[in-house]
Design a protein around this motif. Structure first.
Motif, mmCIF file in Angstrom:
data_model
loop_
_atom_site.group_PDB
_atom_site.id
_atom_site.type_symbol
_atom_site.label_atom_id
_atom_site.label_comp_id
_atom_site.label_asym_id
_atom_site.label_seq_id
_atom_site.Cartn_x
_atom_site.Cartn_y
_atom_site.Cartn_z
ATOM 1 N N GLU A 1 41.366 55.916 70.546
ATOM 2 C CA GLU A 1 41.556 57.115 70.488
ATOM 3 C C GLU A 1 40.853 57.742 70.897
ATOM 4 O O GLU A 1 41.697 59.374 71.401
ATOM 5 C CB GLU A 1 41.203 56.842 68.504
ATOM 6 N N LEU A 2 39.768 58.027 71.504
ATOM 7 C CA LEU A 2 39.278 59.659 72.143
ATOM 8 C C LEU A 2 39.599 59.393 73.465
ATOM 9 O O LEU A 2 40.138 60.293 74.032
ATOM 10 C CB LEU A 2 37.798 58.380 72.513
ATOM 11 N N ALA A 3 40.364 57.933 74.081
ATOM 12 C CA ALA A 3 41.087 58.482 74.947
ATOM 13 C C ALA A 3 42.806 59.590 75.536
ATOM 14 O O ALA A 3 42.577 60.583 76.209
ATOM 15 C CB ALA A 3 41.972 57.051 75.944
ATOM 16 N N ASP A 4 43.497 59.186 74.139
ATOM 17 C CA ASP A 4 44.589 60.351 73.545
ATOM 18 C C ASP A 4 44.189 61.555 73.179
ATOM 19 O O ASP A 4 44.693 62.425 73.700
ATOM 20 C CB ASP A 4 45.486 59.565 72.558
ATOM 21 N N ARG A 5 43.204 61.747 72.620
ATOM 22 C CA ARG A 5 42.935 63.096 72.117
ATOM 23 C C ARG A 5 42.047 63.437 73.878
ATOM 24 O O ARG A 5 42.593 64.630 74.161
ATOM 25 C CB ARG A 5 41.146 63.059 71.455
ATOM 26 N N VAL A 6 41.255 63.115 74.046
ATOM 27 C CA VAL A 6 40.490 63.574 75.795
ATOM 28 C C VAL A 6 42.273 64.057 76.759
ATOM 29 O O VAL A 6 42.390 65.181 76.962
ATOM 30 C CB VAL A 6 39.706 63.241 76.579
ATOM 31 N N ARG A 7 43.075 63.217 77.305
ATOM 32 C CA ARG A 7 43.950 63.417 77.676
ATOM 33 C C ARG A 7 44.896 65.021 77.625
ATOM 34 O O ARG A 7 45.090 65.571 77.646
ATOM 35 C CB ARG A 7 45.289 62.346 78.152
#
Length: 561
Positions: free
Chosen positions: A336-342
């Protein structure tokens, strides 16, 4: 038509079989006989250990290895089951019950007990089993009525397998096991994950990461346990972080050959503080990220932004304040964090961060290159040479490590891959060799078993060398490599750290094995093959030969400090 009656012991074993348990590890006594005989009449196999702590250690290594298998096969139940004998037998098993707790190994530990109507006479072997186990278990209970057995077994198994995983305990009194019942096992049901985390807190964490100048990802063993390493890679690449594993990591929590992987964090306060020096640190699935003894300086600066991600509520903000805290499955949260940060981080900033990672990695590589090199004038191998030879001979082996002072040579020189490595996270000696046997049994259940290599220091080996009897008895394919410096090197190193001075200031007599134990002969006495290796040039070929043979081999490799 009524259900046929069965004893409590038969019902207990029937429930385990229904839940997918295939093996019970144990060292039996009289109060366990109903369970042992019920196993004999079932499809479950009883695995004999010659000491209760060996049984628990084997169950732990088995469970840790089967957990990896379960990531790819939903039919696998990654539960280790150990059956011990009354209070003294349980006391014998507490060392590796502690190790299983710290390693998060999903175990069901059971102990026979005296009949409930007999305990007032204080028979021998009596003790407070629940008081002994509660500090090391997620739950500890005793089944005092056979009618409660189905519910209590189901609940224990679910508790052990539900993240954060760990050991549970059930006491099984003799009268409960002999009582007859027409009850039947209860359905286990699906085991839940910890979820993907609170959306608002995920957004908060993502905003902190985007605003960071020098973000660092510290991956802990809960990431590997959750099967979340691919998610950790996605996150690190999206955020442009350098990556370290937590202090005393006992699993491969990030691929060792990834460009953003830098190093494990060692249990040295100055080195740890240096590696954790950043404006933002993400602690993902960590549980042991502190030093062995008290540290004089803070490992993380007070003004560092700390982001905690875990499936274990106790770990959120435990040793440092959590400026963002997400409770959930570490893999799902990192995804989830990977998607948000990207989506929020511009490509130029990401590139700048990756350039900084490369520079830090080059600097750290120079500092760790000398780990394990030791005395170049010795005719024996250094720990670094030993690790290089092992990697040359068996780069894909599944490694069970209790090398202690040889551990960091392995972590520095072997680019370990996900699901390739487990280690003794708890620190008490005597887990590695039994766990290697359990891992070898677990691997034997796969269609394409991996080679299993126990990497066990000589001091650790001498705790439970009779673990090899079980490996030989069940014809398990296991190669044990002993980095043998013939002393308790870890105690010498810690003496110098605690008390200062240099080695010439101390009498090390009580920390050295003089005369040395003949480890190859000892191994042969338990049914394994043993070989002494004195020359560095002979290591790789000896390992290759051992891996090519069936059954257990022990290679005693002389190394210098």
């Amino acid at each position: 038509m009524t259900d046929p009656t069965r004893t409590g012991a038969e019902l207990f074993i029937e429930a385990l079989a229904d839940y997918g348990v295939e093996h019970v590890f144990g060292n039996p006594g009289t109060t366990e006989l109903p369970v042992v005989h019920a196993i004999a009449d079932s499809d479950i196999e009883y695995i004999l250990g010659l000491h209760e702590d060996i049984a628990v250690g084997m169950a732990g290594g088995y469970a840790q290895t089967r957990r990896y298998h379960a990531h790819h096969d939903d039919s696998v139940t990654p539960l280790g089951v150990a059956n011990l004998h009354l209070a003294p037998g349980l006391a014998h098993g507490l060392g590796n019950l502690y190790a299983a707790k710290v390693a998060g190994a999903p175990l069901l530990v059971t102990t026979g007990n005296h009949s409930t109507d007999f305990r007032h006479e204080e028979p021998i072997l009596s003790g407070d089993l629940l008081r002994m186990t509660r500090q090391f278990c997620k739950s500890s209970h005793e089944v005092l009525d056979v009618a409660a057995l189905p519910t209590m077994v189901r609940r224990a198994v679910r508790t052990a397998l539900t993240p954060p995983t760990g050991p549970v305990f059930l006491g099984l009194p003799l009268d409960t096991m002999l009582a007859e019942t027409d009850a039947h096992p209860e359905r286990l049901g699906p085991i839940p994950t910890a979820g993907s985390g609170d959306s608002a807190e995920l957004d908060h964490a993502a905003d902190r990461l985007v605003a960071a100048e020098d973000p660092v990802l510290v991956v802990g063993d809960h990431v590997a346990r959750a099967g979340g390493i691919e998610a950790a890679v996605r996150f690190a690449e999206a955020a442009g972080t350098r990556v370290h594993s937590e202090i005393l990591a006992s699993e491969t929590d990030f691929p060792g050959d990834h460009d953003q992987w830098v190093s494990p964090i060692p249990p040295n306060e100055d080195l740890a503080a240096t590696l954790l020096s950043a404006d933002t640190v993400v602690f993902a699935g960590c549980s042991t990220n502190t030093t062995l003894t008290r540290h004089e300086r803070e490992l993380v600066d007070d003004d560092t932004t700390c982001i905690h991600l875990t499936d274990a509520p106790h770990e959120l903000g435990k040793n440092q304040p959590a400026d963002a805290a997400v409770l959930g499955d570490p893999g799902a949260v990192l995804d989830e964090l990977a998607d948000r940060v990207r989506d929020r981080l511009d490509e130029g900033t990401r590139t700048e961060r990756l350039d900084a990672v490369a520079a830090t990695k080059e600097m750290v590589a120079g500092q760790i290159a000398g780990i394990g090199t030791g005395d170049e004038e010795s005719p024996h191998a250094s720990k670094a040479e030993l690790v290089d030879a092992l990697y040359e001979a068996a780069p894909d082996a599944f490694v069970v490590d209790e090398g202690i002072t040889a551990k960091y040579a392995m972590l520095a020189r072997w680019p370990l891959q996900p699901e390739q490595y487990i280690s003794n996270k708890g620190g008490g000696l005597g887990y590695g060799l039994p766990a290697s046997v359990g891992a070898a049994l677990a691997e034997s259940l796969r269609d394409e078993p991996r080679d299993v290599m126990g990497f066990v220091g000589d001091g650790s080996y001498l705790y439970y060398p009779h673990s090899l009897y079980t490996a030989a008895r069940y014809d398990l394919d296991l190669t044990v490599v002993i980095p043998d410096n013939r002393n308790y090197r870890i105690l010498k190193d810690n003496t110098l750290d605690l008390l200062g001075g240099d080695e010439t200031d101390y009498d090390w007599t009580d920390m050295e094995f003089a005369p040395p134990v003949d480890i190859p002969t000892n191994a042969e006495s338990h049914g394994a093959r043993g070989e002494l290796i004195e020359s560095p040039e002979d290591i790789a070929s000896a390992v290759t030969s051992a891996l090519g043979r069936d059954g257990p081999d022990v290679l005693d490799v002389l190394v210098h400090d």
